[in-house]
Design a protein around this motif. Structure first.
Motif, PDB file in Angstrom:
ATOM      1  N   HIS A  83       0.729  -1.204   0.036  1.00 17.02           N
ATOM      2  CA  HIS A  83      -0.026  -0.147   0.126  1.00 17.02           C
ATOM      3  C   HIS A  83       0.838   1.224   0.135  1.00 17.02           C
ATOM      4  O   HIS A  83       0.336   2.448   0.237  1.00 17.02           O
ATOM      5  CB  HIS A  83      -1.015  -0.006   1.484  1.00 17.02           C
ATOM      6  CG  HIS A  83      -2.075  -0.891   1.059  1.00 17.02           C
ATOM      7  ND1 HIS A  83      -2.141  -2.384   1.497  1.00 17.02           N
ATOM      8  CD2 HIS A  83      -3.250  -0.813   0.493  1.00 17.02           C
ATOM      9  CE1 HIS A  83      -2.692  -2.945   0.968  1.00 17.02           C
ATOM     10  NE2 HIS A  83      -3.779  -2.136   0.524  1.00 17.02           N
ATOM     11  N   GLY A  84       2.099   0.935  -0.002  1.00 15.89           N
ATOM     12  CA  GLY A  84       2.988   2.403  -0.694  1.00 15.89           C
ATOM     13  C   GLY A  84       3.368   3.023   0.740  1.00 15.89           C
ATOM     14  O   GLY A  84       4.116   3.807   0.588  1.00 15.89           O
ATOM     15  N   PRO A 111       7.759   2.769   0.272  1.00 13.06           N
ATOM     16  CA  PRO A 111       7.890   2.688  -1.296  1.00 13.06           C
ATOM     17  C   PRO A 111       8.839   2.042  -1.970  1.00 13.06           C
ATOM     18  O   PRO A 111       9.700   1.765  -1.313  1.00 13.06           O
ATOM     19  CB  PRO A 111       7.982   4.297  -1.653  1.00 13.06           C
ATOM     20  CG  PRO A 111       7.491   4.985  -0.112  1.00 13.06           C
ATOM     21  CD  PRO A 111       8.138   4.067   0.954  1.00 13.06           C
ATOM     22  N   ASN A 134       6.430  -4.408  -5.024  1.00 13.77           N
ATOM     23  CA  ASN A 134       5.326  -3.886  -4.351  1.00 13.77           C
ATOM     24  C   ASN A 134       4.062  -4.268  -4.539  1.00 13.77           C
ATOM     25  O   ASN A 134       2.946  -3.612  -4.577  1.00 13.77           O
ATOM     26  CB  ASN A 134       5.315  -2.356  -4.118  1.00 13.77           C
ATOM     27  CG  ASN A 134       5.206  -1.629  -5.534  1.00 13.77           C
ATOM     28  OD1 ASN A 134       5.093  -2.219  -6.524  1.00 13.77           O
ATOM     29  ND2 ASN A 134       5.268  -0.384  -5.589  1.00 13.77           N
ATOM     30  N   THR A 187      -5.374  -0.929  -6.645  1.00 13.93           N
ATOM     31  CA  THR A 187      -4.386  -0.120  -5.734  1.00 13.93           C
ATOM     32  C   THR A 187      -3.048  -0.175  -6.000  1.00 13.93           C
ATOM     33  O   THR A 187      -2.273   0.567  -5.809  1.00 13.93           O
ATOM     34  CB  THR A 187      -4.662  -0.604  -4.271  1.00 13.93           C
ATOM     35  OG1 THR A 187      -4.724  -2.057  -4.303  1.00 13.93           O
ATOM     36  CG2 THR A 187      -6.299  -0.357  -3.738  1.00 13.93           C
ATOM     37  N   GLU A 188      -2.691  -1.351  -6.668  1.00 12.83           N
ATOM     38  CA  GLU A 188      -1.165  -1.456  -6.941  1.00 12.83           C
ATOM     39  C   GLU A 188      -0.954  -0.504  -8.090  1.00 12.83           C
ATOM     40  O   GLU A 188       0.304   0.005  -8.058  1.00 12.83           O
ATOM     41  CB  GLU A 188      -0.938  -2.831  -7.580  1.00 12.83           C
ATOM     42  CG  GLU A 188      -1.172  -3.911  -6.784  1.00 12.83           C
ATOM     43  CD  GLU A 188      -0.991  -5.555  -6.999  1.00 12.83           C
ATOM     44  OE1 GLU A 188      -0.745  -5.724  -8.397  1.00 12.83           O
ATOM     45  OE2 GLU A 188      -1.079  -6.283  -6.342  1.00 12.83           O
ATOM     46  N   VAL A 195      -0.272   2.596  -6.167  1.00 10.46           N
ATOM     47  CA  VAL A 195       0.953   2.667  -5.382  1.00 10.46           C
ATOM     48  C   VAL A 195       2.042   3.020  -6.347  1.00 10.46           C
ATOM     49  O   VAL A 195       3.255   3.742  -6.214  1.00 10.46           O
ATOM     50  CB  VAL A 195       1.164   1.423  -4.812  1.00 10.46           C
ATOM     51  CG1 VAL A 195       2.594   1.147  -4.028  1.00 10.46           C
ATOM     52  CG2 VAL A 195       0.023   1.383  -3.515  1.00 10.46           C
ATOM     53  N   GLU A 196       2.209   2.312  -7.440  1.00  7.06           N
ATOM     54  CA  GLU A 196       3.211   2.260  -8.616  1.00  7.06           C
ATOM     55  C   GLU A 196       3.338   3.923  -9.183  1.00  7.06           C
ATOM     56  O   GLU A 196       4.489   4.415  -9.485  1.00  7.06           O
ATOM     57  CB  GLU A 196       2.872   1.318  -9.801  1.00  7.06           C
ATOM     58  CG  GLU A 196       3.183   0.211  -9.459  1.00  7.06           C
ATOM     59  CD  GLU A 196       3.310  -0.963 -10.661  1.00  7.06           C
ATOM     60  OE1 GLU A 196       2.385  -0.506 -11.512  1.00  7.06           O
ATOM     61  OE2 GLU A 196       3.608  -2.171 -10.582  1.00  7.06           O
ATOM     62  N   TYR A 225       1.331   6.956  -5.142  1.00  4.72           N
ATOM     63  CA  TYR A 225       0.120   7.487  -3.858  1.00  4.72           C
ATOM     64  C   TYR A 225       0.553   6.592  -2.900  1.00  4.72           C
ATOM     65  O   TYR A 225       0.949   5.384  -2.931  1.00  4.72           O
ATOM     66  CB  TYR A 225      -1.048   7.287  -4.359  1.00  4.72           C
ATOM     67  CG  TYR A 225      -1.504   8.151  -5.720  1.00  4.72           C
ATOM     68  CD1 TYR A 225      -2.004   9.476  -5.347  1.00  4.72           C
ATOM     69  CD2 TYR A 225      -1.348   8.059  -7.024  1.00  4.72           C
ATOM     70  CE1 TYR A 225      -2.206  10.477  -6.002  1.00  4.72           C
ATOM     71  CE2 TYR A 225      -1.892   9.048  -7.897  1.00  4.72           C
ATOM     72  CZ  TYR A 225      -2.187  10.290  -7.359  1.00  4.72           C
ATOM     73  OH  TYR A 225      -2.493  11.241  -8.415  1.00  4.72           O
ATOM     74  N   LYS A 226      -0.065   6.951  -1.608  1.00 12.90           N
ATOM     75  CA  LYS A 226       0.038   6.264  -0.320  1.00 12.90           C
ATOM     76  C   LYS A 226      -1.408   5.891  -0.224  1.00 12.90           C
ATOM     77  O   LYS A 226      -2.205   6.591  -0.081  1.00 12.90           O
ATOM     78  CB  LYS A 226       0.455   6.840   0.657  1.00 12.90           C
ATOM     79  CG  LYS A 226       2.269   6.932   0.627  1.00 12.90           C
ATOM     80  CD  LYS A 226       2.844   7.503   1.907  1.00 12.90           C
ATOM     81  CE  LYS A 226       4.310   7.604   1.631  1.00 12.90           C
ATOM     82  NZ  LYS A 226       4.866   8.236   2.788  1.00 12.90           N
TER      83      LYS A 226
END
Length: 241
Positions: A28-29, A32, A80, A93-94, A97-98, A101-102
């Protein structure tokens, strides 16, 4: 700033609980990609465990391909996304994150649901099911509200497990392998309590996603309804040729 992590020897080896928490942060970042995770000393203090326990948790994540250790340079996140033998697709959501974003997850409610209105779904999930209500924040702003209805085979999940770990990871760890997903989309106002959690005006049209998740035997394991505040970020679907 992290929410408190509830680990206990009653729930199994501490290093595995810490591994799961750290994996979730990577996905989920919070940690990172291409950045170092906190030092062993910082993790010892946060989780209140020994250095050996922290090292075992990190080693697990190294073996899973999430982390890379280099002498004198710390431990870096090198992946991640979830490695799945069942699908080459990526979760929405992946992608976020890429993009840098968190994602922060907040569990709003968990309870046993006995009166699911969708009768056909109720028949498939069992006479009662586990209801989980969650809010996803995108860089601190309310973004997605999820209502999950899980098979009664999962109703014995501990509350702390739901708070600390990925929901689909928990399903997999219970020996249920999701092999088919069906998504349906609509544009509609959300229920009033969802509007309040998302901070949108009454009657605002939102993207609504209904997901049906099946195991390899064709049994419905999870039904969820998500409302997305696409003013914060559009929903993205990528197709690979």
């Amino acid at each position: 700033m992290f929410s408190s992590v509830n680990i206990s020897r009653k729930k199994g080896p501490l290093y595995l609980q810490i591994r799961d928490t750290m994996r979730d942060r990577i996905l989920h970042g919070v940690y990172p990609k291409q950045m170092n995770i906190p030092s062993e000393t910082e993790l010892e203090n946060e989780f209140a465990v020994s250095k050996i326990t922290i090292r075992k948790a990190i080693e697990e994540l190294v073996q899973e391909g999430y982390l890379e250790k280099k002498s004198g340079k710390g431990t870096k996140v090198i992946r991640n996304t979830l490695a799945s033998k069942l699908s080459t697709g990526k979760r929405f959501t992946e992608f976020l994150v890429e993009e840098g974003y968190k994602i922060h997850k907040k569990v709003l409610k968990t309870e046993l649901e006995h009166n699911l209105q969708e009768q056909e779904i109720a028949k498939q999930l069992g006479d009662s099911c586990l209801y989980i209500e969650r809010l996803y924040q995108l860089d601190g702003a309310p973004y997605i509200h999820f209502s999950h209805y899980l098979s009664n085979q999962l109703k014995k999940l501990e509350l702390s497990e739901v708070y600390d770990h990925s929901l689909y990871q928990l399903i997999t760890e219970r020996g249920m392998y999701l092999t088919k997903f069906q998504d349906q989309f609509a544009v509609a106002p959300a229920p009033e309590y969802v509007e309040k959690h998302l901070g949108v005006e009454k009657g605002t049209s939102l993207l609504k996603r209904m997901r049906y998740s099946f195991d390899d035997q064709g049994n419905l394991i999870e039904y969820s309804v998500g409302y997305y505040n696409t003013e914060e970020h559009h929903y993205i679907v990528n197709y690979d040729g």
